[in-house]
Design an enzyme around this catalytic site. Structure first.
Site, short mmCIF file in Angstrom:
data_model
loop_
_atom_site.label_atom_id
_atom_site.label_comp_id
_atom_site.label_asym_id
_atom_site.label_seq_id
_atom_site.Cartn_x
_atom_site.Cartn_y
_atom_site.Cartn_z
N HIS A 18 0.77 -1.27 0.00
CA HIS A 18 0.02 -0.09 0.05
C HIS A 18 0.88 1.09 0.00
O HIS A 18 0.36 2.38 -0.08
CB HIS A 18 -0.95 0.19 1.11
CG HIS A 18 -0.46 0.57 2.51
ND1 HIS A 18 0.03 -0.48 3.29
CD2 HIS A 18 -0.50 1.62 2.97
CE1 HIS A 18 0.32 -0.04 4.69
NE2 HIS A 18 0.28 1.53 4.37
N ASP A 59 -0.05 -7.46 2.00
CA ASP A 59 0.50 -6.01 1.97
C ASP A 59 1.98 -6.13 1.82
O ASP A 59 2.53 -5.65 2.86
CB ASP A 59 -0.14 -5.42 3.01
CG ASP A 59 0.02 -3.84 2.71
OD1 ASP A 59 0.73 -3.32 1.55
OD2 ASP A 59 -0.23 -3.12 3.69
N GLN A 73 0.77 5.94 11.43
CA GLN A 73 0.98 6.42 9.99
C GLN A 73 2.07 6.99 9.81
O GLN A 73 2.74 7.68 10.53
CB GLN A 73 -0.24 7.47 9.82
CG GLN A 73 -0.56 7.99 8.45
CD GLN A 73 0.15 9.19 8.24
OE1 GLN A 73 -0.03 10.29 8.83
NE2 GLN A 73 0.85 9.21 6.98
N GLY A 74 2.86 6.70 8.75
CA GLY A 74 4.25 6.91 8.37
C GLY A 74 5.27 5.68 8.74
O GLY A 74 6.37 5.79 8.01
N ASP A 75 4.64 4.88 9.54
CA ASP A 75 5.49 3.49 9.89
C ASP A 75 5.32 2.69 8.84
O ASP A 75 6.16 1.56 8.90
CB ASP A 75 5.29 2.92 11.29
CG ASP A 75 5.42 3.91 12.33
OD1 ASP A 75 6.87 4.64 12.17
OD2 ASP A 75 4.93 4.20 13.35
N SER A 76 4.36 2.52 8.20
CA SER A 76 3.96 1.46 7.08
C SER A 76 5.05 0.91 6.28
O SER A 76 5.92 1.86 5.92
CB SER A 76 2.79 2.11 6.37
OG SER A 76 1.71 1.94 6.87
C1 4AZ Z 1 -0.96 3.86 8.70
O1 4AZ Z 1 -2.03 4.53 8.44
C2 4AZ Z 1 -1.14 2.77 9.80
N1 4AZ Z 1 -1.66 1.12 14.33
C3 4AZ Z 1 0.00 1.93 10.12
C4 4AZ Z 1 0.00 1.42 11.22
C5 4AZ Z 1 -1.18 1.12 12.06
C6 4AZ Z 1 -2.00 2.14 11.80
C7 4AZ Z 1 -2.29 3.14 10.53
C8 4AZ Z 1 -1.16 0.23 13.22
O2 4AZ Z 1 -0.24 3.65 7.80
#
Ligand code: 4AZ
Length: 296
Positions: free
Chosen positions: A97, A144, A233-236
């Site tokens: 993603h 993913d 968000q941003g750790d993805s």
């Molecule tokens: C994101 O939005 C996201 N708590 C990544 C990880 C988590 C939530 C959101 C896990 O990329």
């Protein structure tokens, strides 16, 4: 400009977010600055209290860690949109993603950098090709995973190890794993750190995750986290890992979650221990080629 409408959606970074996340990061740093100036001393004195609930990582602690940056001339801290990990000298693992609809020319990858704005750290690489898992379908969270083939090898850096596919020895519920990234550190206001952060999170049983997430697929996912300790968000695309007998094994890829650090809503990770995940990668010719690159 408000960012709150995106805050509680499942998986907040999408590839459309390439530009949006850079904007978010800008907003985030503006907000951080404002907070730093107005927060009471007590708040400023414990920056570690609020990844979510994590601590700063020292330079060189995770040499195989990668940051995906949208190409441009701005501060890398404002261009970072996802994490990744070096899995061979020319391949970086991330989440599908993170790169859906993204062309290799739009991205660069830095491996071994801890402080995003410090251009002297790490090795910066262009991307030759991007392959998303053939079973990854946007809007459906499973599979993913994506692989980025680098234009030039990263030198002098050991890749992170993968668990033996089809084993779950590293996934025992209750065991502690670590997730690292440059993602949002605050559940109230967007705040994106310059220095890499990490938090220890407990692994959960599949039953616990299925209860929360209808799209959870126990064949290819694992979840982890507890209230106030989570990725965000941003750790993805970044790694969930464990250190066992002095070796580091990446057991997950940050994928999605409902909010961040909320009670009863753990983080969901693509499970790199899954045999099905790696077997089905070969269902596309590009996936098959990437698997061959990994074997070298
Ligand atoms: C994101 O939005 C996201 N708590 C990544 C990880 C988590 C939530 C959101 C896990 O990329």
């Amino acid at each position: 400009m408000s960012v709150s409408p995106t805050r509680h959606r499942l998986r907040r970074i999408t590839s459309a977010g390439l530009v949006a996340s850079a904007a978010l990061a800008l907003v985030g740093s503006a907000v951080t600055t404002a907070t730093a100036q107005t927060a009471p001393d007590e708040e400023r004195a414990r920056p570690g209290a609020k990844i979510i609930g994590g601590v700063e990582q020292s330079n060189g602690a995770h040499p195989w860690m990668a940051a995906l940056l949208s190409k441009g001339s701005g501060n890398p801290a404002d261009r970072q949109f996802c994490g990744g990990s070096l899995v061979s000298d020319t391949v970086v693992l991330t989440a599908a993603h993170c790169v859906t609809g993204t062309k290799p020319k739009q991205v660069e990858v830095t491996v071994g950098r801890t402080v995003l704005s410090d251009k002297r750290q790490g090795q910066l690489r262009n991307v030759r090709s991007i392959v998303s898992h053939p079973r990854y379908v946007k809007g459906n969270e499973a599979y993913d995973l994506a692989l980025l083939e680098l234009a030039k090898p990263v030198t002098g850096t050991a890749a992170v190890k993968m668990p033996t596919a089809g084993t779950d020895a590293l996934l025992r519920p209750g065991a502690q794993a670590t997730v690292i990234g440059w993602g949002n550190t605050d559940t109230e206001v967007p705040s994106f750190p310059d220095r890499l952060r990490g938090v220890n999170v407990p692994l959960l049983s599949h039953a616990e995750c299925t209860a929360t997430y209808p799209g959870y697929n126990k064949a290819v996912n694992v979840c982890a986290g507890v209230e106030s300790k989570d990725s965000c968000q941003g750790d993805s695309g970044g790694p969930l890992f464990r250190k066992v007998a002095g070796r580091t094994y990446q057991i997950g890829i940050v994928s999605y979650g409902e909010g961040c650090g909320e009670q009863g809503a753990p983080g969901v990770y693509t499970s790199t221990s899954s045999k099905k995940l790696w077997d089905t990668l070969a269902e596309s010719p590009e996936g098959k080629r990437m698997k061959q690159l990994l074997r070298r």
